[in-house]
Every structure is written in structure tokens, then in C-alpha cells.
Design an enzyme around this catalytic site. Structure first.
Site, PDB file in Angstrom:
ATOM      1  CG  ASN A 119      -0.436  -0.165   2.531  1.00  0.00           C
ATOM      2  OD1 ASN A 119       0.445  -0.988   2.764  1.00  0.00           O
ATOM      3  ND2 ASN A 119      -0.951   0.600   3.480  1.00  0.00           N
ATOM      4  CD  GLU A 152      -5.085  -6.046  -1.503  1.00  0.00           C
ATOM      5  OE1 GLU A 152      -4.522  -4.927  -1.349  1.00  0.00           O
ATOM      6  OE2 GLU A 152      -5.920  -6.492  -0.693  1.00  0.00           O
ATOM      7  CB  CYS A 186      -5.136  -1.361  -2.009  1.00  0.00           C
ATOM      8  SG  CYS A 186      -6.498  -0.465  -1.254  1.00  0.00           S
ATOM      9  CB  CYS A 242     -10.655  -2.757   0.122  1.00  0.00           C
ATOM     10  SG  CYS A 242      -9.921  -2.099  -1.390  1.00  0.00           S
ATOM     11  CD  GLU A 246      -1.510   4.834   4.579  1.00  0.00           C
ATOM     12  OE1 GLU A 246      -2.154   3.884   5.035  1.00  0.00           O
ATOM     13  OE2 GLU A 246      -0.984   5.705   5.310  1.00  0.00           O
TER      14      GLU A 246
END
Length: 160
Positions: free
Chosen positions: A62, A75, A73, A112, A64
Site C-alpha cells: 500500500n 493488491e 492498495c 477491499c 498512502e
């Protein structure tokens, strides 16, 4: 009115040593990627590792940003990396691991909703399932055999 029941299939592994050897290696790569995550705001580190059809492993974590919607994210970082650098290969397996810097994460952490949608699109594009293994920092590992098990009524291009 007709009612239908949606069921998913999953497997639970109590620890990493129960996983097949190639998946243990994949999860280890996801754990390494997790530690390199840029998570100064959430303090929640996620690592992902994909095994492509050739055996190549692609990782992501991830990333940010102070403008929160601008982050990405783990993934999706891994999937987009694979799509950009290995466009003709399919994704066979995905390993995901997460840990919080604020508390111990012992439950398996699933992708998510946004990541599920992206994974669903790639699974549809390659016309073969992507098996997903996910865990927290420690504890059991959950396996689903396809993204459809995580997003059974997903949106696709057929609706456009």
C-alpha cells in the site's frame, strides 16, 4: 418471487507451514513487501505478491498519500505492475498479508471492495480463476479459489 442462495468455498490453513511450498514462498514475498509499505497515516501495512503463469512473482504494497483518495492498495499496485510489465501473462495466485502498527493483527484480512473489483476484471480478462490466500500478521490463512468467491455479483464490461 424466486430466491437463490449464494455460497462460497474457502479453505482455512492454521499456519504457513500447511500451505503448499510455492504459496509459502509467495506469502513470504508478500510479507517482505508489507514491510516496505508507505503507511504514515493509517499505520496499516499491506503486502501483496502475485505468481504469474510463468512462475514470475510480482509484489506490491500500500502507498498512502496525504490526499487520501490518491493512495493505492497493495493488491492493485501488484496487479497493475503485472499488467504493465507482463501484459501477456495470467495471474495464477495472489498472497496478501496485513499488519497494524497499533495492534496485533491475527485475523485474515481480505481485499477491499475496490481491489475485489480490479481483481475481478483481471480474472475475467484472463478467463481463468485467480486463487487468493490472505492473512493478518499472524494466525490462520484463508484461501478462495476465485475472485468470484469474494465478489459473487461483480460488475463487468458486459453491463456497459
Amino acid at each position: 418471487m424466486k430466491k437463490q442462495k449464494i455460497e462460497i468455498q474457502l479453505e482455512v490453513f492454521e499456519n504457513l507451514s500447511e500451505l503448499p511450498e510455492n504459496i509459502q514462498k509467495l506469502m513470504n514475498r508478500a510479507q517482505q513487501a508489507r514491510e516496505n509499505a508507505y503507511a504514515p497515516y493509517s499505520h496499516f501495512r499491506v503486502g501483496a505478491a502475485l505468481q504469474l503463469s510463468s512462475g514470475t512473482i510480482v509484489t506490491g504494497n500500500n502507498q498512502e498519500n496525504a490526499a487520501f483518495p490518491s493512495g493505492l492498495c497493495a493488491e492493485r499496485v501488484a496487479v497493475f505492475n503485472a499488467g504493465a510489465n507482463f501484459p501477456n501473462e495470467s495471474i495464477a495466485h495472489l498472497a496478501i498479508t496485513a499488519r497494524s502498527e497499533n495492534k496485533q493483527t491475527t485475523e485474515a484480512i481480505a481485499p477491499c471492495g475496490a481491489c475485489r473489483q480490479v481483481l475481478s476484471e483481471y480474472e475475467q480478462k484472463q478467463k481463468s480463476p485467480i486463487s487468493i490466500f490472505f492473512m493478518g500478521e499472524t494466525g490462520s490463512i484463508i484461501k478462495v479459489g476465485s475472485v468470484q468467491d469474494l465478489l459473487p455479483l461483480g460488475f463487468s464490461a458486459k453491463y456497459l
